[in-house]
Design a protein around this motif. Structure first.
Motif, PDB file in Angstrom:
ATOM      1  N   CYS A  12       0.861  -1.177   0.000  1.00 42.12           N
ATOM      2  CA  CYS A  12       0.000   0.000   0.000  1.00 42.12           C
ATOM      3  C   CYS A  12       0.902   1.233   0.000  1.00 42.12           C
ATOM      4  CB  CYS A  12      -0.922   0.002   1.214  1.00 42.12           C
ATOM      5  SG  CYS A  12      -2.136   1.343   1.158  1.00 42.12           S
ATOM      6  N   ILE A  13       0.752   2.072  -1.020  1.00 43.78           N
ATOM      7  CA  ILE A  13       1.548   3.286  -1.169  1.00 43.78           C
ATOM      8  C   ILE A  13       0.656   4.463  -0.828  1.00 43.78           C
ATOM      9  CG2 ILE A  13       2.952   4.677  -2.737  1.00 43.78           C
ATOM     10  CD1 ILE A  13       3.179   2.065  -4.470  1.00 43.78           C
ATOM     11  N   VAL A  14       1.068   5.244   0.184  1.00 44.73           N
ATOM     12  CA  VAL A  14       0.273   6.376   0.652  1.00 44.73           C
ATOM     13  C   VAL A  14       1.150   7.615   0.787  1.00 44.73           C
ATOM     14  CG1 VAL A  14      -1.499   5.049   1.876  1.00 44.73           C
ATOM     15  CG2 VAL A  14       0.611   5.669   3.061  1.00 44.73           C
ATOM     16  N   ASN A  15       0.488   8.768   0.897  1.00 43.48           N
ATOM     17  CA  ASN A  15       1.217   9.994   1.181  1.00 43.48           C
ATOM     18  C   ASN A  15       1.906   9.865   2.533  1.00 43.48           C
ATOM     19  OD1 ASN A  15       0.473  11.304  -1.193  1.00 43.48           O
ATOM     20  ND2 ASN A  15      -1.367  12.171  -0.286  1.00 43.48           N
ATOM     21  N   GLU A  16       3.016  10.571   2.678  1.00 45.47           N
ATOM     22  CA  GLU A  16       3.773  10.540   3.927  1.00 45.47           C
ATOM     23  C   GLU A  16       2.865  10.903   5.106  1.00 45.47           C
ATOM     24  OE1 GLU A  16       8.184  11.940   5.103  1.00 45.47           O
ATOM     25  OE2 GLU A  16       6.879  13.531   4.336  1.00 45.47           O
ATOM     26  N   GLY A  17       3.001  10.120   6.179  1.00 47.08           N
ATOM     27  CA  GLY A  17       2.217  10.363   7.384  1.00 47.08           C
ATOM     28  C   GLY A  17       0.992   9.484   7.531  1.00 47.08           C
ATOM     29  N   PHE A  18       0.730   8.631   6.559  1.00 46.39           N
ATOM     30  CA  PHE A  18      -0.483   7.797   6.609  1.00 46.39           C
ATOM     31  C   PHE A  18      -0.203   6.311   6.803  1.00 46.39           C
ATOM     32  CE2 PHE A  18      -1.945  11.691   4.767  1.00 46.39           C
ATOM     33  CZ  PHE A  18      -3.214  11.850   5.309  1.00 46.39           C
ATOM     34  N   ALA A  19       1.045   5.943   7.050  1.00 43.38           N
ATOM     35  CA  ALA A  19       1.384   4.524   7.208  1.00 43.38           C
ATOM     36  C   ALA A  19       0.666   3.898   8.402  1.00 43.38           C
ATOM     37  CB  ALA A  19       2.886   4.344   7.342  1.00 43.38           C
ATOM     38  N   GLU A  20       0.550   4.627   9.495  1.00 45.52           N
ATOM     39  CA  GLU A  20      -0.142   4.063  10.666  1.00 45.52           C
ATOM     40  C   GLU A  20      -1.624   3.846  10.377  1.00 45.52           C
ATOM     41  OE1 GLU A  20       1.042   2.659  13.396  1.00 45.52           O
ATOM     42  OE2 GLU A  20       3.043   3.076  12.589  1.00 45.52           O
ATOM     43  N   ALA A  21      -2.221   4.728   9.578  1.00 50.34           N
ATOM     44  CA  ALA A  21      -3.626   4.536   9.185  1.00 50.34           C
ATOM     45  C   ALA A  21      -3.758   3.277   8.333  1.00 50.34           C
ATOM     46  CB  ALA A  21      -4.136   5.758   8.420  1.00 50.34           C
ATOM     47  N   VAL A  22      -2.748   3.004   7.504  1.00 50.24           N
ATOM     48  CA  VAL A  22      -2.735   1.772   6.708  1.00 50.24           C
ATOM     49  C   VAL A  22      -2.716   0.568   7.640  1.00 50.24           C
ATOM     50  CG1 VAL A  22      -1.352   0.352   5.130  1.00 50.24           C
ATOM     51  CG2 VAL A  22      -1.636   2.805   4.688  1.00 50.24           C
ATOM     52  N   MET A  23      -1.804   0.592   8.615  1.00 47.38           N
ATOM     53  CA  MET A  23      -1.692  -0.551   9.525  1.00 47.38           C
ATOM     54  C   MET A  23      -2.946  -0.714  10.373  1.00 47.38           C
ATOM     55  SD  MET A  23       0.800  -2.338   8.768  1.00 47.38           S
ATOM     56  CE  MET A  23       0.187  -3.498   9.962  1.00 47.38           C
ATOM     57  N   ASP A  24      -3.552   0.384  10.814  1.00 52.39           N
ATOM     58  CA  ASP A  24      -4.800   0.288  11.588  1.00 52.39           C
ATOM     59  C   ASP A  24      -5.888  -0.399  10.761  1.00 52.39           C
ATOM     60  OD1 ASP A  24      -3.578   1.572  13.717  1.00 52.39           O
ATOM     61  OD2 ASP A  24      -4.487   3.531  13.292  1.00 52.39           O
ATOM     62  N   ALA A  25      -6.018   0.012   9.499  1.00 53.36           N
ATOM     63  CA  ALA A  25      -7.037  -0.575   8.624  1.00 53.36           C
ATOM     64  C   ALA A  25      -6.741  -2.049   8.352  1.00 53.36           C
ATOM     65  CB  ALA A  25      -7.110   0.206   7.313  1.00 53.36           C
ATOM     66  N   ALA A  26      -5.479  -2.374   8.119  1.00 52.08           N
ATOM     67  CA  ALA A  26      -5.105  -3.763   7.845  1.00 52.08           C
ATOM     68  C   ALA A  26      -5.354  -4.642   9.069  1.00 52.08           C
ATOM     69  CB  ALA A  26      -3.644  -3.840   7.405  1.00 52.08           C
ATOM     70  N   ARG A  27      -5.026  -4.132  10.242  1.00 47.59           N
ATOM     71  CA  ARG A  27      -5.256  -4.909  11.470  1.00 47.59           C
ATOM     72  C   ARG A  27      -6.741  -5.159  11.700  1.00 47.59           C
ATOM     73  NH1 ARG A  27      -0.772  -1.568  13.748  1.00 47.59           N
ATOM     74  NH2 ARG A  27       1.013  -2.968  13.845  1.00 47.59           N
ATOM     75  N   GLU A  28      -7.572  -4.171  11.383  1.00 46.01           N
ATOM     76  CA  GLU A  28      -9.028  -4.361  11.525  1.00 46.01           C
ATOM     77  C   GLU A  28      -9.510  -5.529  10.666  1.00 46.01           C
ATOM     78  OE1 GLU A  28     -11.352  -0.852  10.845  1.00 46.01           O
ATOM     79  OE2 GLU A  28     -10.175   0.320  12.282  1.00 46.01           O
ATOM     80  N   ALA A  29      -8.822  -5.785   9.564  1.00 45.52           N
ATOM     81  CA  ALA A  29      -9.210  -6.864   8.654  1.00 45.52           C
ATOM     82  C   ALA A  29      -8.494  -8.179   8.963  1.00 45.52           C
ATOM     83  CB  ALA A  29      -8.935  -6.450   7.215  1.00 45.52           C
ATOM     84  N   GLY A  30      -7.637  -8.193   9.994  1.00 43.07           N
ATOM     85  CA  GLY A  30      -7.016  -9.435  10.409  1.00 43.07           C
ATOM     86  C   GLY A  30      -5.510  -9.526  10.229  1.00 43.07           C
TER      87      GLY A  30
END
Length: 137
Positions: A12-30
């Motif tokens: 997942c490629i995101v703008n700088e500063g959004f990596a934790e939001a990526v991990m939060d979303a991924a963790r919600e899905a397992g």
């Protein structure tokens, strides 16, 4: 003969500063964890006109190894949380993973209901045959 993979690598490629939001979303899905890489995008200046989004050069790439059974849920969660329609302006894709080494096998605790003196015993879950073959090498 092609092997059926049990894992997929989600990028997942995101703008700088959004990596934790990526991990939060991924963790919600397992998903259980990931690796964050800092990167610089190379989009052309006219890509704003083509894609209709403001392109920021500083990016974060989050790599997440997931079981194929949760891949679609992880992608949907990422799309909803950090997709192009959000400030993260993320894109995500997956690649099949042919082999994996270094993962800790799943461990279950075996309850001994006969006696409270005996501690719980660890029991390793059976592994697929191709993983057992790799251990013999």
């Amino acid at each position: 003969m092609a092997k059926t993979t049990q894992h997929e690598a989600v990028f997942c490629i995101v703008n700088e500063g959004f990596a934790e939001a990526v991990m939060d979303a991924a963790r919600e899905a397992g998903a259980t964890g990931g690796t964050i890489l800092h990167a610089t995008g190379t989009a052309r200046p006219d890509s704003e006109l083509t894609f209709g989004v403001v392109v920021q050069p500083q990016k974060e790439i989050v790599m997440i190894l997931v079981d194929v059974s949760i891949k679609d849920a992880v992608l949907k969660s990422l799309y909803d949380a950090v997709g192009l329609q959000t400030a993260g302006q993320g894109i995500a894709f997956t690649l099949p993973v042919a082999e994996v080494v270094g993962l800790t096998p799943h461990v279950k605790l075996k309850e001994d209901s006969d006696s409270s003196e005996n501690p719980k015993e660890e029991v390793k879950e059976p592994q697929p045959a191709h993983e057992q073959d790799n251990k013999a090498e």
